[in-house]
Design a protein around this motif. Sequence first.
Motif, mmCIF file in Angstrom:
data_model
loop_
_atom_site.group_PDB
_atom_site.id
_atom_site.type_symbol
_atom_site.label_atom_id
_atom_site.label_comp_id
_atom_site.label_asym_id
_atom_site.label_seq_id
_atom_site.Cartn_x
_atom_site.Cartn_y
_atom_site.Cartn_z
ATOM 1 N N ALA A 22 27.578 54.160 -26.514
ATOM 2 C CA ALA A 22 27.476 52.973 -25.666
ATOM 3 C C ALA A 22 27.256 51.714 -26.489
ATOM 4 N N LEU A 25 30.229 49.529 -27.447
ATOM 5 C CA LEU A 25 30.966 48.758 -26.437
ATOM 6 C C LEU A 25 30.467 47.320 -26.391
ATOM 7 N N LYS A 27 29.874 43.770 -24.392
ATOM 8 C CA LYS A 27 29.463 43.434 -23.038
ATOM 9 C C LYS A 27 29.659 41.947 -22.777
ATOM 10 N N ASN A 31 27.143 41.596 -17.701
ATOM 11 C CA ASN A 31 27.054 43.060 -17.683
ATOM 12 C C ASN A 31 25.926 43.565 -16.785
ATOM 13 N N ARG A 35 26.054 45.897 -13.249
ATOM 14 C CA ARG A 35 25.305 47.146 -13.085
ATOM 15 C C ARG A 35 24.367 47.059 -11.889
ATOM 16 N N MET A 41 31.445 51.457 -14.160
ATOM 17 C CA MET A 41 31.845 50.793 -15.398
ATOM 18 C C MET A 41 32.794 51.690 -16.201
ATOM 19 N N ASP A 43 35.176 51.861 -20.111
ATOM 20 C CA ASP A 43 35.502 51.298 -21.417
ATOM 21 C C ASP A 43 36.929 50.770 -21.347
ATOM 22 N N ASP A 48 32.724 47.130 -22.028
ATOM 23 C CA ASP A 48 32.082 47.826 -20.915
ATOM 24 C C ASP A 48 32.270 46.966 -19.664
#
Lengths: 400, 129
Positions: A22, A25, A27, A31, A35, A41, A43, A48
């Motif tokens: 993670a 990735l 952001k 982000n 969430r 989410m 890739d 992300d």
Amino acid sequence: MATLTEAPKPDGGAPKTGAAPAAALRKTALNAVHRQLGARMVDFGGWDMPVEYPTFQGRPGGLINEHMAVRTAVGLFDVSHMGDLRITGPGALAAVQHAAMNDASTLVDGKAQYSALLYPEGTFVDDIILHKVAGDDYLIVINAGTREKDFTWVRDAARGFDCRVVDEGDRYTQLAIQGPQAQATLQKLTDFDLATLKSYTFGFGTVCGLANVMIARTGYTGEDGFEIYIPPDAATSTRVWNEVLEAGSEFGVLPCGLGARNTLRLEAKLPLYGHEISDSINVFEAGLDRWCKLEKHSDFIGKAALQKIKAAPLKRRLVGLEMTERGIGRDGYAVLDQRGNRIGEITSGSPAPFLKKNIALAYVPPEFADLETALKVEIRGQAVAAKVVPTPFYKKPKKS
Amino acid sequence: MAYPKQYRYTKEHEWIAVEGADATIGITDYAQGSLGDIVFVELPKVGAELQQGKSFGTVESVKAVSELYSPASGTVTAVNDALANSPEKINSDAHGSWMVKIALKNPEQVKSLMSSEQYEDFVKEESGH
């Protein structure tokens, strides 16, 4: 249940199923907001990003509802993963003319154009939107998955011209407000008279109290809409994101993810890098020669090859397909002739939420490209009937 | 989402409800949620032989295709044809939207599958929270 294929993929590569850590990735500033909204989410090109928001403020969301919101009302997208390159200096125009296929000399301040960066072979480095900000100041908006490649490529192409190329990809949070109610939504938040902005033009105004925000009447949905470029800090980005959703609430606004972005652009036949365009597909095959100005005075990379390609018959063409039997043709599926011979491949295929049909874009030899030509798509070993149909599959209704 | 206690679950996110020598099969709420809007279901015909762990059909959302794996071996005795015309029912009621009924070949096979509590833990781990 195990997933066999998942779209969209920016680079045409295999879908990643949590293989990359993670931390690797990237952001966007929004982000945490995605969430918090419960977005699924994915890739996407190393970013992300939200693919869809299953619900929003207690209302049902998800890809189909998000798609329909953009076609019938308004939707909000975080597209901060897109890259931005700035080219400035006395030689900026000459550099842009050398690096991109469209004719930038026709641009006036505040005007944008669709264009592409090409390899010497006439194939695609990337497609771009070129903005003439003012005088010797150009802004190129590029794809997320190709940011580093594009920057290096443009910087090298601009060598020898009196200009500076700067990667400004991290300088903005880019929001797309798209749909027939996009203007009514955004107008509540700005003093800029949006009615004066034509398609593919832009201006600078105060948005949500932020001075000098670039507002462009552009997008990637086939619908009317705007893209705004605001400061990239999380607090400002979150505030503007929430204010747009608040302003759009009377129209039924939905936050929209990359899933809807992909189906919207497919209905409108807007190309996606790694799918309809790539380093092995040339401008004429992709049908993007309308934006390629071979007659412009300056030389550009790829021009010589394209002049030769233009003089010879095309080997394949991008066509629109509609499934006429039950089945969904998807990215990478083989296209067959009536006798079952493989003649081409789907570059993007999906159910079309607004058109309620299963559609696809595919490369086929020109003799199979006529409208109404009956073809087959190979779906898990079965040949399923399809036909060639006019594109774009969807055209936004003209304003009355 | 509560996972029915009387069902057993696979790691591939199918559920199976056993009644004597017969069983009903579908996909879980977690599966429908991760697929998104379901638009297409392809199921076997009555009389088809299913094998535990082997594919027996596909389910497609707008953006993805997934294979369905049978939780147990057996012969298909009924197919929920209504799903062909309204696959979105799987989204609204995954645990009530059965796909096929089978006559179990070996009811013992089901014992190797997860209970609702085990499946709930499994999903928590898989979704990372």
